[in-house]
Design a protein around this motif. Structure first.
Motif, PDB file in Angstrom:
ATOM      1  N   TYR A 139       0.996  -1.082  -0.093  1.00  0.00           N
ATOM      2  CA  TYR A 139       0.354   0.089   0.124  1.00  0.00           C
ATOM      3  C   TYR A 139       0.905   1.100   0.138  1.00  0.00           C
ATOM      4  CZ  TYR A 139      -4.160   3.125   1.357  1.00  0.00           C
ATOM      5  OH  TYR A 139      -4.513   4.127   1.488  1.00  0.00           O
ATOM      6  N   THR A 140       0.761   2.080  -1.453  1.00  0.00           N
ATOM      7  CA  THR A 140       2.239   2.595  -1.497  1.00  0.00           C
ATOM      8  C   THR A 140       1.487   4.539  -0.936  1.00  0.00           C
ATOM      9  OG1 THR A 140       0.780   3.895  -3.280  1.00  0.00           O
ATOM     10  CG2 THR A 140       2.638   2.048  -3.944  1.00  0.00           C
ATOM     11  N   SER A 141       0.562   4.431   0.108  1.00  0.00           N
ATOM     12  CA  SER A 141      -0.042   5.526   0.861  1.00  0.00           C
ATOM     13  C   SER A 141       0.315   5.770   1.700  1.00  0.00           C
ATOM     14  CB  SER A 141      -1.138   5.558   0.843  1.00  0.00           C
ATOM     15  OG  SER A 141      -1.819   6.297   0.083  1.00  0.00           O
ATOM     16  N   LEU A 142       0.922   4.168   2.269  1.00  0.00           N
ATOM     17  CA  LEU A 142       1.675   4.519   3.690  1.00  0.00           C
ATOM     18  C   LEU A 142       3.500   5.273   4.106  1.00  0.00           C
ATOM     19  CD1 LEU A 142       1.288   0.932   5.244  1.00  0.00           C
ATOM     20  CD2 LEU A 142       0.171   2.863   5.725  1.00  0.00           C
ATOM     21  N   SER A 143       3.771   6.181   5.083  1.00  0.00           N
ATOM     22  CA  SER A 143       4.878   6.681   4.211  1.00  0.00           C
ATOM     23  C   SER A 143       6.038   5.253   4.490  1.00  0.00           C
ATOM     24  CB  SER A 143       5.710   7.297   5.567  1.00  0.00           C
ATOM     25  OG  SER A 143       5.390   6.821   7.045  1.00  0.00           O
TER      26      SER A 143
END
Length: 302
Positions: free
Chosen positions: A191-195
């Motif tokens: 999940y690329t929206s996590l930092s």
């Protein structure tokens, strides 16, 4: 000329950098907003805004007037709010949250909230990224995870407990990891929206364990993560509320239960001000009490 309405249009135009966006927000037309600001300029005898192809720029007089308008509008809103009382929450609550959290945790609770506060209407904006609350005109945002914006006030209202999960069909085909380190040999859904993106964090006996994972699929959409896990594509770390019913039915399996992913706090976030309308405080209190009753998002014992 309704000077207060013209001030509101002027302030929102600068915040949103668009006359058209203000018109959509106020359910009017772009020429109407333009005429309001032109009327202000004529009344004051000064130019407030200059326009380039991409930006609305304040003149020196405009900068000074903009600050006064903000104070005036805030004072008017504060005066109105002081007469409402907490039980008299009214108006449109412009609310923001992530897509799947909104669908699964916010929208199903709105009927109960509106039944308690029938004079409040909800305008919900869902996106899997932190939106600019000022530019989007949001009163309140529900955010998962920590953030560093000091211009905003955050109230913790719950927690997102997360699990490591995949479909039973995936484990039958690829085997089951026994330790976090084993994940490096599996197809992980990122999940690329996590930092942290592809670095997954777990609570271990000696502190936080950080594992770099990889896989054939990554996305910035929580909805897509859910669909990919259910299809058997791979392993994901995800909030328990995203898959709770699927786990209970046996379609999915939680692994590494002795080494839980680091949970994320849930915050109600709003802009700094000397006051805030009753509709905002009522909704925050409502969600906080609702989340206490739900073990998937409860902050009790965290």
């Amino acid at each position: 000329m309704d000077r207060l309405a013209c001030m509101q249009s002027f302030v929102r135009a600068i915040e949103m950098n668009s006359f058209s966006a203000v018109a959509r927000e106020q359910q009017t037309t772009q020429p109407t907003v333009s005429k309001q600001i032109a009327a202000l300029e004529k009344h004051l005898g000064v130019k407030l805004i200059t326009r380039s192809t991409t930006k609305l720029n304040l003149t020196e007089e405009g900068k000074q007037y903009y600050q006064y308008c903000q104070q005036i509008l805030e004072t008017v809103a504060e005066a109105e709010a002081s007469l409402e009382g907490k039980e008299k929450a009214v108006g449109i609550l412009r609310l923001g949250c992530s897509v799947l959290f909104g669908e699964m945790q916010i929208v199903p609770r709105l009927n109960l909230f509106i039944s308690r506060y029938p004079q409040v209407k909800i305008d919900l904006m869902m996106a899997d990224y932190f939106v600019d609350m000022v530019q989007e005109g949001l009163d309140l945002s529900i955010r998962i995870g920590n953030h560093q914006d000091k211009a905003l006030i955050s109230e913790r209202i719950g927690i997102t407990r997360r699990v490591t999960v995949a479909s039973t069909s995936y484990f039958e085909k690829s085997g089951e990891p026994k330790t976090p380190e084993d994940l490096a040999r599996h197809n992980c859904i990122i999940y690329t929206s996590l930092s942290t993106i592809n670095e997954w964090h777990f609570h271990g006996n000696n502190g936080v364990i950080k594992i770099n994972v990889k896989g054939s699929f990554q996305t910035n959409s929580s909805v897509a993560v859910r669909a990919a896990v259910l299809s058997g594509l791979g392993i994901a770390i995800a909030p328990i509320w995203m898959f709770g019913e699927d786990i209970y039915r046996g379609d999915l399996k939680v692994i590494l239960q002795d080494c839980q992913p680091v949970p994320f706090p849930i915050y109600a976030v709003y802009r700094r001000s000397r006051f805030y309308p009753a509709k905002v405080h009522c909704f925050i209190d409502f969600l906080r009490e609702e989340f206490k009753l739900d073990p998937w998002v409860s902050d009790y014992g965290a």
